[in-house]
Design a protein around this motif. Sequence first.
Motif, PDB file in Angstrom:
ATOM      1  N   GLN A   1      49.005   4.870  -2.032  1.00  0.00           N
ATOM      2  CA  GLN A   1      49.558   3.944  -3.034  1.00  0.00           C
ATOM      3  C   GLN A   1      48.638   3.791  -4.240  1.00  0.00           C
ATOM      4  OE1 GLN A   1      51.396   0.187  -1.487  1.00  0.00           O
ATOM      5  NE2 GLN A   1      50.521   0.920   0.420  1.00  0.00           N
ATOM      6  N   MET A   2      47.468   4.416  -4.170  1.00  0.00           N
ATOM      7  CA  MET A   2      46.506   4.250  -5.267  1.00  0.00           C
ATOM      8  C   MET A   2      46.296   5.546  -6.025  1.00  0.00           C
ATOM      9  SD  MET A   2      43.648   1.903  -3.460  1.00  0.00           S
ATOM     10  CE  MET A   2      44.105   0.330  -2.774  1.00  0.00           C
ATOM     11  N   LYS A   3      45.886   5.407  -7.271  1.00  0.00           N
ATOM     12  CA  LYS A   3      45.548   6.592  -8.079  1.00  0.00           C
ATOM     13  C   LYS A   3      44.394   6.219  -8.999  1.00  0.00           C
ATOM     14  CE  LYS A   3      49.170   5.636 -11.525  1.00  0.00           C
ATOM     15  NZ  LYS A   3      48.589   5.471 -12.822  1.00  0.00           N
ATOM     16  N   PHE A   4      43.788   7.242  -9.599  1.00  0.00           N
ATOM     17  CA  PHE A   4      42.699   6.972 -10.533  1.00  0.00           C
ATOM     18  C   PHE A   4      43.253   6.342 -11.805  1.00  0.00           C
ATOM     19  CE2 PHE A   4      40.279  10.499  -8.378  1.00  0.00           C
ATOM     20  CZ  PHE A   4      39.234   9.701  -7.969  1.00  0.00           C
ATOM     21  N   VAL A   5      42.498   5.405 -12.335  1.00  0.00           N
ATOM     22  CA  VAL A   5      42.866   4.815 -13.629  1.00  0.00           C
ATOM     23  C   VAL A   5      42.681   5.892 -14.701  1.00  0.00           C
ATOM     24  CG1 VAL A   5      42.249   3.066 -15.346  1.00  0.00           C
ATOM     25  CG2 VAL A   5      42.139   2.506 -12.906  1.00  0.00           C
TER      26      VAL A   5
ATOM     27  N   GLU B   1      36.532  -0.610 -11.873  1.00  0.00           N
ATOM     28  CA  GLU B   1      37.980  -0.406 -11.988  1.00  0.00           C
ATOM     29  C   GLU B   1      38.310   1.076 -12.137  1.00  0.00           C
ATOM     30  OE1 GLU B   1      38.852  -3.136 -15.086  1.00  0.00           O
ATOM     31  OE2 GLU B   1      38.453  -4.816 -13.757  1.00  0.00           O
ATOM     32  N   VAL B   2      38.256   1.756 -11.026  1.00  0.00           N
ATOM     33  CA  VAL B   2      38.499   3.196 -11.032  1.00  0.00           C
ATOM     34  C   VAL B   2      39.855   3.520 -10.407  1.00  0.00           C
ATOM     35  CG1 VAL B   2      37.679   5.386 -10.095  1.00  0.00           C
ATOM     36  CG2 VAL B   2      36.050   3.759 -11.015  1.00  0.00           C
ATOM     37  N   LEU B   3      40.232   2.711  -9.400  1.00  0.00           N
ATOM     38  CA  LEU B   3      41.518   2.935  -8.744  1.00  0.00           C
ATOM     39  C   LEU B   3      42.509   1.858  -9.145  1.00  0.00           C
ATOM     40  CD1 LEU B   3      40.423   3.816  -5.087  1.00  0.00           C
ATOM     41  CD2 LEU B   3      41.141   5.387  -6.881  1.00  0.00           C
ATOM     42  N   GLU B   4      43.772   2.261  -9.209  1.00  0.00           N
ATOM     43  CA  GLU B   4      44.824   1.278  -9.458  1.00  0.00           C
ATOM     44  C   GLU B   4      46.020   1.630  -8.581  1.00  0.00           C
ATOM     45  OE1 GLU B   4      46.063   1.518 -13.535  1.00  0.00           O
ATOM     46  OE2 GLU B   4      46.697   3.596 -13.356  1.00  0.00           O
ATOM     47  N   TRP B   5      46.929   0.687  -8.454  1.00  0.00           N
ATOM     48  CA  TRP B   5      48.104   0.916  -7.613  1.00  0.00           C
ATOM     49  C   TRP B   5      49.103   1.768  -8.392  1.00  0.00           C
ATOM     50  CZ3 TRP B   5      48.439  -0.929  -2.547  1.00  0.00           C
ATOM     51  CH2 TRP B   5      47.352  -1.701  -2.157  1.00  0.00           C
ATOM     52  N   ARG B   6      49.710   2.701  -7.667  1.00  0.00           N
ATOM     53  CA  ARG B   6      50.709   3.561  -8.317  1.00  0.00           C
ATOM     54  C   ARG B   6      51.880   2.733  -8.818  1.00  0.00           C
ATOM     55  NH1 ARG B   6      49.956   8.945  -7.681  1.00  0.00           N
ATOM     56  NH2 ARG B   6      48.393   9.492  -6.131  1.00  0.00           N
TER      57      ARG B   6
ATOM     58  N   PHE C   1      41.499  -5.408  -3.658  1.00  0.00           N
ATOM     59  CA  PHE C   1      41.588  -4.438  -2.569  1.00  0.00           C
ATOM     60  C   PHE C   1      41.300  -3.021  -3.077  1.00  0.00           C
ATOM     61  CE2 PHE C   1      44.416  -2.352   0.869  1.00  0.00           C
ATOM     62  CZ  PHE C   1      43.306  -2.103   1.654  1.00  0.00           C
ATOM     63  N   SER C   2      41.848  -2.704  -4.250  1.00  0.00           N
ATOM     64  CA  SER C   2      41.594  -1.345  -4.777  1.00  0.00           C
ATOM     65  C   SER C   2      40.106  -1.164  -5.073  1.00  0.00           C
ATOM     66  CB  SER C   2      42.453  -1.058  -6.013  1.00  0.00           C
ATOM     67  OG  SER C   2      42.129  -1.929  -7.048  1.00  0.00           O
TER      68      SER C   2
END
Lengths: 148, 187
Positions: free
Chosen positions: A52-56, B104-109, B125-126
Amino acid sequence: MPCDDYKLLIMSLLDGEIGPDERVRLEDHIRECPACARELEEFRKLKGVTDQMKFVEPEDEVWERYWANVYNRLERGVAWILTSIGTILVLIYAAFRFVDQFVRDPQVSLLLKVAVVALLIGVVVLFVSVARERIFIWRKDKYRGVIR
Amino acid sequence: MQSSHEEDRELVIKAKQGDEKAFELLVKRYMRRAYFMALGLVGNHEDALDLSQEAFVKCYRALSRYDERFTFYAWFYTILRNHVLTFLRKRKRHRRTFVDVSEEVLEWRDPDGQTPESSLEREEFSKEVWRAIMELDPEHREIIVLSHFENLQYEEIAALLGCPMGTVKSRLYRARAALKEKLTARL
């Protein structure tokens, strides 16, 4: 088959890269082994989270400037090489002129002339020796460049 | 229609002959993957950008040694990987107690996903997942990024790392087990 042998099959199942026969074998094992069943469930949760996560994505400007930055580095590399070669040649020429004048000067004692010439020859030999050693190490370095 | 591999090969041949435009196309084609891979290994934006760009410079200088049996990216990846691992070794050798890791490297799709957690909790959590990844060994971080974030198949990962598929699976198992351990409370 011990549980350890099923760990890689659990990975294949999670990643959708398991063959039909392997799947049957793993599912049979999971039904009889609560530890592996629990581990599979935990791995599924973990994958569920990361899926559910991806790189910003960085700002567009980063990508717009990216090639320019690479190009600048390439250009500067060439500039450094030219500057270094030029500097070395100028220094060699200056040293040569200095020694020439120094040796021809009748007011300087012979002992001092010999000492200065010996000093300069020593420096040159040291420089050549270190450079040769560096080049030898660089050539033998198995991690240099790309070796696959 | 040309495959991507063939297109890359042609671009490399042109770049070797001094065609800067061809090399520019290669850089633009792979800059994102290079940057995100470096980010996954070093943990912060500035170093990732710097190291990935420097890897392209090294790649340009090594073009004459390009082995055409490999895809361009697999070959470039070796340069990038060696460059980043050297950087990490130096960082460790200098015993830097403070290692700059971006938060802040990961974010929710799907930012509006149907979950009960508030967006603040999701953001936290991310960050926690990213911190856990950054606590792994570089080898484990690398394979987590390749598998979970680049979504590569085992065969592709094996080609990039130059190792058998069995090694990919076992490394992935150890990496996932270590990550799971760090996130136990949240899973």
